[in-house]
Enzyme design. Structure first.
Site, PDB file in Angstrom:
ATOM      1  N   LYS A 106       0.864  -1.182   0.000  1.00  0.00           N
ATOM      2  CA  LYS A 106       0.000   0.000   0.000  1.00  0.00           C
ATOM      3  C   LYS A 106       0.896   1.226   0.000  1.00  0.00           C
ATOM      4  CE  LYS A 106      -4.463   0.877   0.184  1.00  0.00           C
ATOM      5  NZ  LYS A 106      -5.542   0.017  -0.339  1.00  0.00           N
ATOM      6  N   ASP A 146      -6.672   4.244  -5.035  1.00  0.00           N
ATOM      7  CA  ASP A 146      -7.338   4.090  -3.742  1.00  0.00           C
ATOM      8  C   ASP A 146      -7.985   5.446  -3.475  1.00  0.00           C
ATOM      9  OD1 ASP A 146      -7.473   2.129  -1.287  1.00  0.00           O
ATOM     10  OD2 ASP A 146      -7.014   4.062  -0.396  1.00  0.00           O
TER      11      ASP A 146
END
Ligand code: NAD
Length: 420
Positions: A106, A146
């Site tokens: 991430k 995201d």
């Protein structure tokens, strides 16, 4: 509401609990308890006013035993190391759970893109990509959108990365990011994939408990990529959207809210506030509002004890990552509320990202029906396996998802061993 720093603690506590429950091999537990790499970059960016501003970016590469690191890039003013570490671990769990040959990662930059011009966001993205250098790559670490990022962001990342490669190999590296626009190498069906996957899970849940979605009611927190596409999918099945909350407020209508008109409004105005003549209500009004299904699709830690006590819903389907705190989850369970956990409910995004990567590798394009059918096959299979695991272990679906995921990782480590 709990302090956001605790999100990593929540994820780690769950990891410890499940590791103990299934007697996870201590070697595997040691490896999974920390990310492989934690990359932090500080980089200057030229602003429209001619001055330079320094930005902080993160890329956390949690695990790559199953395949290249994979996970989104978040632009938000509250991005911090602990949060990104927790989200990276969830990606490892998610990819393993749904059986993708991908690992977990991430990334993010601590800033609010809404406060910057489009040109500035582009320069931030390009400088970040350049700072990451060879820490990303189509066979090594593959970012995706995201919160606060989208197809355009991914195209800037791809273009920057491509232009740092030698002439002959530029077109071989399109797969360095997924979630790109279709014109620039993205796949059909990626933009809607996460929301669509949430709806596919809800369909399975409804089938299991005998609820007819046609005529049911639902509410959505966060009307961005995930929330708006989940809303469109549910409305297509005959459900009615009666409440929405985002960073600008809450709107409620028992008659139902037009999802297409609201989506267009939000794309243009950045939030739901001011949509038609709707009164903008307090945040609590959203959680007090009774519906069959609630889809949190904004940030982590949104459903805490305070919210859970107010809620009267049959199902929480976690579109967002980590929206429900463990204490809230217990309260909901006591009330008889079902919960489809993030690692399963929102896995549609990474599943279709995987399809995009496969298409880029083979210079091929899939028709949308194929994307949809393959997504349905993978996510429905995973859903039913989680239900089985949860029945076998007499546990909730989040615990079952972690069990299934860790068992798969453990099998791989058992066969490959640990080098050297
Ligand atoms: P997005 O930026 O498109 O939308 C985010 C939404 O959250 C916006 O509507 C915003 O108004 C709302 N929001 C922000 N702060 C809020 C607050 N304090 N209170 C209420 N609402 C708030 O982001 P997205 O891509 O839809 O991601 C949403 C969630 O889904 C995140 O948790 C993300 O990690 C998760 N997720 C996204 C994907 C994907 O493919 N985009 C995949 C898996 C999981």
């Amino acid at each position: 509401m709990s302090d956001k720093v605790l999100f990593l603690e929540y994820v780690m506590n769950k990891f410890e609990e499940v590791a103990k429950k299934i007697k996870l091999d201590p070697k595997v537990k040691t490896i999974l308890s920390q990310p492989k790499n934690e990359i932090i970059v500080n980089f200057p960016v030229l602003m429209d006013n001619g001055e330079y501003e320094l930005f902080k970016g993160y890329r956390i590469q949690h695990n790559n035993i199953l395949g290249p690191f994979k996970g989104g890039i978040r632009y938000h003013e509250e991005v911090k190391l602990d949060e990104v570490k927790a989200l990276a671990m969830l990606m490892t769990i998610k990819c393993s759970l749904v059986g993708l040959p991908l690992g977990g990662a991430k990334g993010g930059i601590k800033f609010n893109p809404r406060n910057y011009s489009q040109d500035e966001v582009m320069r931030v993205t390009r400088r970040f990509t350049h700072s990451l250098g060879d820490c990303i790559g189509p066979n090594y670490d593959i970012p995706a959108p995201d919160m606060g990022t989208n197809g355009q962001t991914m195209v800037w990342m791809m273009d920057t990365y491509m232009n740092t490669r030698d002439q002959g190999s530029r077109h071989n590296v399109r797969g360095v990011v997924t979630g790109k626009t279709v014109e620039c190498g993205g796949t059909l069906g990626r933009a809607s994939a996460t929301g669509t996957g949430v709806v596919m899970c809800i369909e399975e849940w409804a089938r299991g408990c005998g609820l007819d979605l046609n005529g049911s009611s639902f509410s959505i927190q966060g009307f961005g990529n995930v929330g708006s596409w989940a809303a469109i999918g549910l409305v297509n099945l005959g459900a009615k959207l009666t409440a929405v909350n985002d960073h600008t407020g809450t709107i409620i209508s028992e008659e139902g809210i037009n999802v297409h008109a609201l989506r267009e409004y939000v794309l243009e105005n950045g939030g739901i506030s001011g949509y038609k003549d709707f009164e903008v209500l307090e945040r609590d009004a959203f959680f007090k509002h009774k519906v069959d299904i609630m889809v949190p699709a904004a940030l982590e830690n949104q459903i805490d004890v305070h919210e859970a006590k107010m809620m009267d819903v049959k199902l929480v389907a976690e579109g967002a990552n980590g929206p429900t705190t463990p204490e809230a989850e217990q309260i909901l369970a006591k009330k008889g509320t079902d919960l489809i956990p993030d690692v399963l409910a929102n896995s549609g995004g990474v599943i279709v990202s995987y399809f995009e990567w496969v298409q880029n590798k083979s210079s091929n394009y899939w028709v949308e029906d194929k994307v949809h059918a393959e997504l349905k096959r993978i996510i429905t299979t995973a859903y039913l396996e989680v239900v089985n695991t949860s029945n076998n272990h007499k546990c909730d679906m989040r615990t079952a998802s972690f069990i299934k995921s860790f068992e798969a990782l453990q099998h791989t480590y058992a066969q490959r061993g640990i080098f050297p």
